[in-house]
Design a protein around this motif. Sequence first.
Motif, PDB file in Angstrom:
ATOM      1  N   TYR A  48       0.728  -0.710  -0.038  1.00  0.00           N
ATOM      2  CA  TYR A  48       0.402   0.095   0.353  1.00  0.00           C
ATOM      3  C   TYR A  48       0.471   1.709   0.159  1.00  0.00           C
ATOM      4  O   TYR A  48       0.691   1.969  -0.939  1.00  0.00           O
ATOM      5  CB  TYR A  48      -0.475   0.046   1.395  1.00  0.00           C
ATOM      6  CG  TYR A  48      -2.083   0.790   1.388  1.00  0.00           C
ATOM      7  CD1 TYR A  48      -3.158   0.726   0.603  1.00  0.00           C
ATOM      8  CD2 TYR A  48      -2.055   2.146   1.586  1.00  0.00           C
ATOM      9  CE1 TYR A  48      -4.413   1.635  -0.034  1.00  0.00           C
ATOM     10  CE2 TYR A  48      -2.735   3.398   1.406  1.00  0.00           C
ATOM     11  CZ  TYR A  48      -3.806   2.721   0.173  1.00  0.00           C
ATOM     12  OH  TYR A  48      -5.090   4.213   0.234  1.00  0.00           O
ATOM     13  N   ILE A  49       1.921   0.565   0.596  1.00  0.00           N
ATOM     14  CA  ILE A  49       2.590   2.286   0.610  1.00  0.00           C
ATOM     15  C   ILE A  49       3.341   3.034  -0.514  1.00  0.00           C
ATOM     16  O   ILE A  49       3.580   4.079  -0.801  1.00  0.00           O
ATOM     17  CB  ILE A  49       4.352   2.061   1.800  1.00  0.00           C
ATOM     18  CG1 ILE A  49       4.865   3.076   2.296  1.00  0.00           C
ATOM     19  CG2 ILE A  49       4.888   1.085   0.322  1.00  0.00           C
ATOM     20  CD1 ILE A  49       4.217   4.354   3.004  1.00  0.00           C
ATOM     21  N   ILE A  50       2.985   2.372  -1.645  1.00  0.00           N
ATOM     22  CA  ILE A  50       3.661   2.812  -3.321  1.00  0.00           C
ATOM     23  C   ILE A  50       2.564   3.617  -3.120  1.00  0.00           C
ATOM     24  O   ILE A  50       2.340   4.604  -4.261  1.00  0.00           O
ATOM     25  CB  ILE A  50       3.013   1.221  -4.064  1.00  0.00           C
ATOM     26  CG1 ILE A  50       4.353   0.220  -3.587  1.00  0.00           C
ATOM     27  CG2 ILE A  50       3.099   2.087  -5.538  1.00  0.00           C
ATOM     28  CD1 ILE A  50       6.081   0.751  -4.335  1.00  0.00           C
ATOM     29  N   HIS A  51       1.532   3.759  -2.688  1.00  0.00           N
ATOM     30  CA  HIS A  51       0.097   5.103  -3.096  1.00  0.00           C
ATOM     31  C   HIS A  51      -0.175   5.808  -2.532  1.00  0.00           C
ATOM     32  O   HIS A  51       1.337   7.238  -3.291  1.00  0.00           O
ATOM     33  CB  HIS A  51      -1.720   4.764  -2.780  1.00  0.00           C
ATOM     34  CG  HIS A  51      -2.594   5.207  -3.028  1.00  0.00           C
ATOM     35  ND1 HIS A  51      -2.566   6.189  -4.850  1.00  0.00           N
ATOM     36  CD2 HIS A  51      -3.179   5.809  -1.853  1.00  0.00           C
ATOM     37  CE1 HIS A  51      -3.211   7.189  -4.129  1.00  0.00           C
ATOM     38  NE2 HIS A  51      -3.734   7.366  -2.687  1.00  0.00           N
ATOM     39  N   ASN A 147      -4.770   7.579  -8.045  1.00  0.00           N
ATOM     40  CA  ASN A 147      -5.820   6.445  -8.340  1.00  0.00           C
ATOM     41  C   ASN A 147      -6.787   6.328  -9.344  1.00  0.00           C
ATOM     42  O   ASN A 147      -6.981   4.706  -9.497  1.00  0.00           O
ATOM     43  CB  ASN A 147      -7.091   6.501  -7.180  1.00  0.00           C
ATOM     44  CG  ASN A 147      -7.063   6.556  -6.106  1.00  0.00           C
ATOM     45  OD1 ASN A 147      -6.396   6.452  -5.121  1.00  0.00           O
ATOM     46  ND2 ASN A 147      -7.601   7.184  -4.447  1.00  0.00           N
ATOM     47  N   MET A 148      -7.335   8.070 -10.280  1.00  0.00           N
ATOM     48  CA  MET A 148      -7.088   7.243 -11.531  1.00  0.00           C
ATOM     49  C   MET A 148      -5.838   7.001 -12.624  1.00  0.00           C
ATOM     50  O   MET A 148      -6.623   6.117 -14.062  1.00  0.00           O
ATOM     51  CB  MET A 148      -7.188   9.014 -12.501  1.00  0.00           C
ATOM     52  CG  MET A 148      -8.491   9.345 -11.483  1.00  0.00           C
ATOM     53  SD  MET A 148     -10.102   8.498 -12.021  1.00  0.00           S
ATOM     54  CE  MET A 148     -10.223   8.241 -13.286  1.00  0.00           C
ATOM     55  N   MET A 151      -6.594   2.747 -12.180  1.00  0.00           N
ATOM     56  CA  MET A 151      -8.077   2.430 -12.559  1.00  0.00           C
ATOM     57  C   MET A 151      -8.369   1.219 -12.794  1.00  0.00           C
ATOM     58  O   MET A 151      -9.365   0.500 -12.545  1.00  0.00           O
ATOM     59  CB  MET A 151      -8.778   3.892 -12.723  1.00  0.00           C
ATOM     60  CG  MET A 151     -10.598   3.483 -11.856  1.00  0.00           C
ATOM     61  SD  MET A 151     -11.007   3.693 -10.570  1.00  0.00           S
ATOM     62  CE  MET A 151     -10.028   5.089 -10.214  1.00  0.00           C
ATOM     63  N   GLU A 152      -7.267   0.681 -13.467  1.00  0.00           N
ATOM     64  CA  GLU A 152      -7.420  -0.727 -14.281  1.00  0.00           C
ATOM     65  C   GLU A 152      -7.852  -1.820 -13.076  1.00  0.00           C
ATOM     66  O   GLU A 152      -8.176  -2.759 -14.172  1.00  0.00           O
ATOM     67  CB  GLU A 152      -6.177  -0.509 -15.624  1.00  0.00           C
ATOM     68  CG  GLU A 152      -4.890  -1.250 -14.772  1.00  0.00           C
ATOM     69  CD  GLU A 152      -4.433  -0.039 -14.970  1.00  0.00           C
ATOM     70  OE1 GLU A 152      -2.313   0.093 -14.758  1.00  0.00           O
ATOM     71  OE2 GLU A 152      -4.431   1.124 -14.783  1.00  0.00           O
ATOM     72  N   TYR A 153      -7.110  -1.595 -12.362  1.00  0.00           N
ATOM     73  CA  TYR A 153      -7.144  -2.910 -11.535  1.00  0.00           C
ATOM     74  C   TYR A 153      -7.846  -2.710 -10.396  1.00  0.00           C
ATOM     75  O   TYR A 153      -8.774  -3.370  -9.366  1.00  0.00           O
ATOM     76  CB  TYR A 153      -6.061  -2.710  -9.985  1.00  0.00           C
ATOM     77  CG  TYR A 153      -4.504  -2.508 -10.555  1.00  0.00           C
ATOM     78  CD1 TYR A 153      -3.952  -3.694 -11.647  1.00  0.00           C
ATOM     79  CD2 TYR A 153      -4.028  -1.366 -11.334  1.00  0.00           C
ATOM     80  CE1 TYR A 153      -3.001  -4.024 -12.117  1.00  0.00           C
ATOM     81  CE2 TYR A 153      -3.021  -1.637 -11.322  1.00  0.00           C
ATOM     82  CZ  TYR A 153      -2.109  -2.755 -11.906  1.00  0.00           C
ATOM     83  OH  TYR A 153      -0.993  -3.068 -12.700  1.00  0.00           O
ATOM     84  N   LYS A 162     -16.507   5.810  -9.962  1.00  0.00           N
ATOM     85  CA  LYS A 162     -14.751   6.827  -9.884  1.00  0.00           C
ATOM     86  C   LYS A 162     -14.702   7.877 -10.692  1.00  0.00           C
ATOM     87  O   LYS A 162     -14.570   9.658 -10.783  1.00  0.00           O
ATOM     88  CB  LYS A 162     -13.727   6.351  -9.123  1.00  0.00           C
ATOM     89  CG  LYS A 162     -13.622   5.256  -8.238  1.00  0.00           C
ATOM     90  CD  LYS A 162     -13.690   6.796  -6.659  1.00  0.00           C
ATOM     91  CE  LYS A 162     -13.906   5.594  -5.911  1.00  0.00           C
ATOM     92  NZ  LYS A 162     -14.317   6.599  -4.415  1.00  0.00           N
ATOM     93  N   SER A 163     -14.931   7.568 -12.270  1.00  0.00           N
ATOM     94  CA  SER A 163     -14.250   8.558 -13.297  1.00  0.00           C
ATOM     95  C   SER A 163     -15.465   9.368 -13.161  1.00  0.00           C
ATOM     96  O   SER A 163     -15.178  10.774 -13.646  1.00  0.00           O
ATOM     97  CB  SER A 163     -14.529   7.262 -14.446  1.00  0.00           C
ATOM     98  OG  SER A 163     -13.377   6.540 -14.708  1.00  0.00           O
TER      99      SER A 163
END
Length: 736
Positions: A48-51, A147-148, A151-153, A162-163
Motif C-alpha cells: 500500500y505504501i506505493i500509493h 487513483n485514476m 484505475m485498471e485494477y 470514480k471516473s
Amino acid sequence: MTIQEQYELLEKTVRGYNPSADFAQIRAAFDYADKCHEGQKRKSGEPYIIHPLAVAQIVAEELKLDSESIEAALLHDVIEDTPATHEDVAKLFSPTIADLVEGVSKLTRIQYATKEDEQMENLRKMLIAMSKDIRVILIKISDRLHNMRTMEYQSPPKQKQKSLETMEIYAPIAHRLGMQRIKWELEDLSLKYLDPIGYEEIVSKLDAKKPEYEAFMKRTQIQIDERLNEMGIQHIAYGRMKHPYSIYRKMFNQNKSIDEIFDLFAFRVVVENVGDCYNVLGVIHDIYKPILGRFKDYIGTPKPNGYQSLHTTVMGNDGYPFEVQIRTREMHEIAEYGVAAHWKYKQNGQGAGTEGRYEWVRRLLENQEGADAEDFIHSLKVDMFSDEVFVFTPNGDVQNLPAGACPIDFAYAIHSAVGNHMVGAKVNGRIVTFDHILKNGDIVEIMTSKAAKGPSRDWMKIAKSSEARSKIRQWFKKEKKDENIVNGRSAFEAELKHCGLSMKDVTDSELLPTLLKKVAYPNLEDMYAAIGYGGFTAQKAVSRMQGEINRVLRQRQQEQQALEAAAAKPGKEEAAHIPAPKKVKSEQGIIVEGLDNCLVKFSKCCTPVPGDDIVGFITRGYGVSVHRADCPNAAHRNDPYQTGRWIKVSWGRDTNDSYPTILEVICKDRANLLLDISAALSTTNTFVLGLNTRSTEDGYAICRVEIRIRDDVQLKTLMNKLNQISGVLGVTRPAG
C-alpha cells in the motif's frame, strides 16, 4: 523500481526545487506511513505504501509544494485506513500536518441514508478544510490523480463511479484552481472509463495522423519564431494537440465526427511583459487571418481563478484553424499550476498567506447553508464548474456570474439588500425582464425601491447562481417563518395523502424520532419551515419517511395477527374440528406459531442456538424476539400484563449456517492460559467474533468468548473441550 528507490526519487525531486526542505521530517513521515500501512495491499497486489509515495511524488513534481505538503501526502491515508489518529499525527509531526491529513480523509465512520448525503458531507468537510488551508485540496487532487492512473485494477462499476465523480467534482475543482495540466489528465483518464469506445476512436485517429499534424505544427512554429525574432521580441513558442476530452466535448456539442473538427491545435507564446503580449497579438494577426468573434482578452479581464492570457483563433496557411494563447512567464506559471504556483518558492513549511485569493471557497460554503444533499451537489457543480459570463456595473466594476445568469443573480452578487429591494433592471440602458440572460460585456443597472415587498418565490426558479438562491431562501426563512410553516405543512400533508399515508402515522410518538432522523430535522416545525422557504421539498420528506412508516405498519399488522391467534386458542372439543396447520416457512431457522414471514431477531441477553428450548416475545415495531427458555427475561412470561405477547416458537429444519453466542470461562489465572483457550477454539473449528479476558485481584481470570456456532452439539463439544483445560473451573452461557 523498489520502494526505497521511489523514496530516493522523491527526495531528489524535492531537493531540485526546495533544497532547504526538512528532509528529516519527510523521512520520518515516510517511515511512519510505511509502518502504519504494513501488511496492507492495493488492488494491484503492490504494498500500500506505493500509493502515498506516488501521491507525494505528484505533489512534489507537478505542484512543487512545501515540506509540510510532502509529509501530509505521505501520511494522507493513515487516519482513514489505519489505527493512527489525528492526535498521533499531531504529536509526532505537527497540528498543521494532522489537520491537512484529516482534511483529505473521508468521513468513513458515519453511515448515511443515501450516497448523495455521503458525497455531500465528504465534499463539505473537504471544502471547509480547504477554506482554512488550500493545500488540503492540492493533496486530495494529487491523490485522485494517482487513483485514476491506476484505475485498471478496479472493478468496472467502481471504474465508472470514480471516473464520473472525478469528471463532475475533481477535474472542475482543478480547473477552478487554475491547474490546467492536472485537469486535462483527470478528464482524459475519466473519459477512458466512461466512454472507452469514444476515447479509443479519438486516440487512434490522432495517432494515425500524428506525422501530418506534427509537420504542420513544426512549420507554424518556425513561421512564428522567425517573425518574432525579426521584431526582437524575446519569447518561447510551441504547439500542442488539444487533449482527447477537449476534442470529445467539441464532437459532442457540435455533433461532428473527428474528421469534421479542424480546431485541433493550440500554440502558446510566452513573453517577458504585458506590452509584448499585445505586440505578439498584432504579429499573429498579420501572419494569419483572424477568425471573427474568437478573440478573448483574459489579461484585461482575468478569470476568477487568476488565469490571464490573450486568446485568438486564426486560419493557418495550410487551411487548418488553430488557437494562439499569448501570456507572460508569471501568467504561464499560474495557468499551468494555478494556486500551486503561489506555493512554489515557499520554504520550511511557511506556506500560508495566499488563501485570500480563494475567498470563493468560503462563499461557496456559505451559499450551501440549509441545502440538502442533492441541492448541495447540484449547486456546487453550477457554481464551481460552469462557464462564466463577465458583466459590468454602471461604474465599470466587473462581476463574474455563471453562464445563463440573469439580473437577479447580478443584484444578489452585489449585495443581498440590493436583491431584496430590486424592482427592475436595465441592461445596456434598456429595461429587461428578470429572466433576461446576461451576455459577456453587458452593463447591468439594478433599480431598487425601499417600498419593495422583497423577492418572489418564483425568483428561486429563475436564479442561476446558488449565491442568489441561498440569499432568497434566507430572506424567506427570516421574514416569513409563520407563513413558511403553514405552507410547508400544507404541502407535506398533500404529499402524504398522495402516497396513501396520514399525519397520524407520522406523529406517532414511537415512530417520530426515527422519521426526523431520516429527514435530518430536530422537529416537524423546522421541517415545515424548510419546505415553506424552499430549502427542502415535501416529495423528498415523504419519500425518505415512507419506507420506515410502511415497515412499521406491516409489523404492527403482523403483531396484531399474532395476538389474535394467541387469544383465539381453541378448547379441547373444538380442537378435533380444526384442520391440520399448514407447513410454515421459517425465518432465520425459526418457526413462529400462526405466522408466516414474520420479522425475527435473536435476543442478545441469552444468544440462543439451534437445540436450545426457546420462546418468542412480540416486540413493538421490531417483530418477534427469540429468547432461551431459561433466560431470566423469559421468566416474565407469566406476568398477566405480558401474557398475550409471549408466543410459541420452534427451530425449523432450514436453520442458518451459524448463530452468534457467548461463553464465559472462569479459571485460575496462569501463564499461557489464553494460548490454551485459543487452541481449543481452533481444534473445534469455532469461528471467533471476539475474545476478552480480565484478571481479578484474588488470582482468578474471567474470559468472555463471542463465537458463531452451528448448533447445541458443536457448542457442547466446545464447552467440554474448554472444561478439560488445566485451571478452568467452569464454562457457562450468560443470560439476562
